[in-house]
Scaffold this motif. Structure first.
Motif, PDB file in Angstrom:
ATOM      1  N   CYS A  72      -4.583   0.731 -11.709  1.00  0.00           N
ATOM      2  CA  CYS A  72      -3.250   0.818 -11.085  1.00  0.00           C
ATOM      3  C   CYS A  72      -2.222   1.399 -12.065  1.00  0.00           C
ATOM      4  CB  CYS A  72      -2.806  -0.570 -10.624  1.00  0.00           C
ATOM      5  SG  CYS A  72      -1.131  -0.570  -9.969  1.00  0.00           S
ATOM      6  N   SER A  74       0.997   1.638 -11.895  1.00  0.00           N
ATOM      7  CA  SER A  74       2.254   0.895 -12.061  1.00  0.00           C
ATOM      8  C   SER A  74       2.021  -0.558 -12.443  1.00  0.00           C
ATOM      9  CB  SER A  74       3.108   1.003 -10.802  1.00  0.00           C
ATOM     10  OG  SER A  74       2.378   0.621  -9.694  1.00  0.00           O
ATOM     11  N   CYS A  76       0.900  -3.179 -10.993  1.00  0.00           N
ATOM     12  CA  CYS A  76       1.513  -4.164 -10.098  1.00  0.00           C
ATOM     13  C   CYS A  76       0.489  -5.123  -9.499  1.00  0.00           C
ATOM     14  CB  CYS A  76       2.323  -3.465  -9.018  1.00  0.00           C
ATOM     15  SG  CYS A  76       1.402  -2.370  -7.966  1.00  0.00           S
ATOM     16  N   CYS A 101       4.711  -0.687  -6.296  1.00  0.00           N
ATOM     17  CA  CYS A 101       3.565   0.140  -5.887  1.00  0.00           C
ATOM     18  C   CYS A 101       3.973   1.576  -5.545  1.00  0.00           C
ATOM     19  CB  CYS A 101       2.913  -0.507  -4.680  1.00  0.00           C
ATOM     20  SG  CYS A 101       1.556   0.442  -4.013  1.00  0.00           S
ATOM     21  N   LEU A 102       3.101   2.509  -5.903  1.00  0.00           N
ATOM     22  CA  LEU A 102       3.334   3.933  -5.616  1.00  0.00           C
ATOM     23  C   LEU A 102       2.576   4.398  -4.383  1.00  0.00           C
ATOM     24  CD1 LEU A 102       2.389   5.164  -9.185  1.00  0.00           C
ATOM     25  CD2 LEU A 102       4.704   4.907  -8.349  1.00  0.00           C
ATOM     26  N   CYS A 104      -0.520   5.072  -4.188  1.00  0.00           N
ATOM     27  CA  CYS A 104      -1.416   6.158  -4.584  1.00  0.00           C
ATOM     28  C   CYS A 104      -2.838   5.917  -4.085  1.00  0.00           C
ATOM     29  CB  CYS A 104      -1.442   6.276  -6.103  1.00  0.00           C
ATOM     30  SG  CYS A 104      -2.039   4.781  -6.922  1.00  0.00           S
ATOM     31  N   ALA A 105      -3.146   4.651  -3.768  1.00  0.00           N
ATOM     32  CA  ALA A 105      -4.481   4.246  -3.287  1.00  0.00           C
ATOM     33  C   ALA A 105      -5.568   4.338  -4.354  1.00  0.00           C
ATOM     34  CB  ALA A 105      -4.871   5.032  -2.042  1.00  0.00           C
ATOM     35  N   CYS A 107      -6.292   1.983  -6.292  1.00  0.00           N
ATOM     36  CA  CYS A 107      -6.966   0.675  -6.236  1.00  0.00           C
ATOM     37  C   CYS A 107      -8.061   0.701  -5.182  1.00  0.00           C
ATOM     38  CB  CYS A 107      -5.953  -0.432  -5.943  1.00  0.00           C
ATOM     39  SG  CYS A 107      -4.868  -0.099  -4.557  1.00  0.00           S
TER      40      CYS A 107
HETATM   41  S1  SF4 Z   1      -1.656   1.903  -4.403  1.00  0.00           S
HETATM   42 FE1  SF4 Z   1      -2.823   0.442  -5.621  1.00  0.00          FE
HETATM   43  S2  SF4 Z   1      -3.243   1.490  -7.549  1.00  0.00           S
HETATM   44 FE2  SF4 Z   1      -1.589   2.618  -6.544  1.00  0.00          FE
HETATM   45  S3  SF4 Z   1       0.277   1.746  -7.388  1.00  0.00           S
HETATM   46 FE3  SF4 Z   1      -0.161   0.623  -5.494  1.00  0.00          FE
HETATM   47  S4  SF4 Z   1      -1.338  -1.170  -6.100  1.00  0.00           S
HETATM   48 FE4  SF4 Z   1      -1.364   0.284  -7.827  1.00  0.00          FE
END
Ligand code: SF4
Ligand code: SF4
Length: 183
Positions: A72, A74, A76, A101-102, A104-105, A107
């Motif tokens: 991740c 950020s 988070c 959270c961004l 971005c997926a 995770c």
């Molecule tokens: S989508 Fe997942 S990996 Fe991306 S910033 Fe949010 S929690 Fe973190």
């Protein structure tokens, strides 16, 4: 300045072209959506609110490996694990600060078991910061609310195939099967 450009300027050709385009679109149907009276239709694969996935028996899939938290950008995601009665790893707490959270997926992509998902749900505005802090219970609840049934299966089939599907071991590989060696 070239003669062609002078003619263009004198005859105001570009302004006429612009006006013609305005006139052409003036009487077509407006594309503006009157949100929230007219909500958007569901968008499969949209990166919305997080959820922790459950298997067919309704058990949380997450094994607490921490790959999602490690990847991740950020930072988070927080995961706290403990040892269970049979020495198994137990995920005691799993938390996401969605305000950081961004979406971005990464995770979802990193999880080998398809244990975390980004649902299609995007209407979760609120006045308190706390409501954006998702704990394990809230994340599991999100799965039931937004990804239950075929939706969850389709999500991983169409967009995010869990890497564990491709895991394989050679025949000589010693595989851990539990404490009882007769198993
Ligand atoms: S989508 Fe997942 S990996 Fe991306 S910033 Fe949010 S929690 Fe973190
Ligand atoms: S990568 Fe998947 S299995 Fe591992 S801790 Fe994250 S959600 Fe759980």
């Amino acid at each position: 300045m070239k003669a062609k450009d002078i003619i263009k300027r004198v005859l105001l050709l570009e302004i006429i072209q612009g006006m013609a385009l305005t006139l052409k679109t003036m009487f077509t149907k407006a594309v503006t959506r009157q949100y929230p009276e007219e909500p958007r239709a569901a968008m499969p694969g949209f990166r919305g609110l997080h959820a922790l996935s459950k298997d067919e028996e309704g058990v949380m899939k997450c094994v607490g490996c921490g790959l999602c938290a490690a990847v991740c950008p950020s930072q988070c995601i927080k995961i706290f694990t403990a040892q269970g009665l049979n020495h198994e790893k137990v995920v005691e707490r799993y938390e996401i600060d969605t305000l950081k959270c961004l979406f971005c997926a990464y995770c979802v992509e990193a999880c080998p078991y398809g244990a975390i998902a980004l649902t299609e749900h995007y209407e979760y505005s609120d006045y308190s910061k706390e409501s954006f802090y998702m704990d394990k219970d809230k994340l599991l609840e999100n799965w039931d609310k937004y990804m239950s049934g075929d939706k969850g299966n389709e999500y991983f089939k169409r967009f995010w195939k869990p890497m564990s599907i491709d895991f394989n071991t050679s025949e000589e590989q010693a595989v851990f099967k539990g404490w009882d060696n007769n198993k």
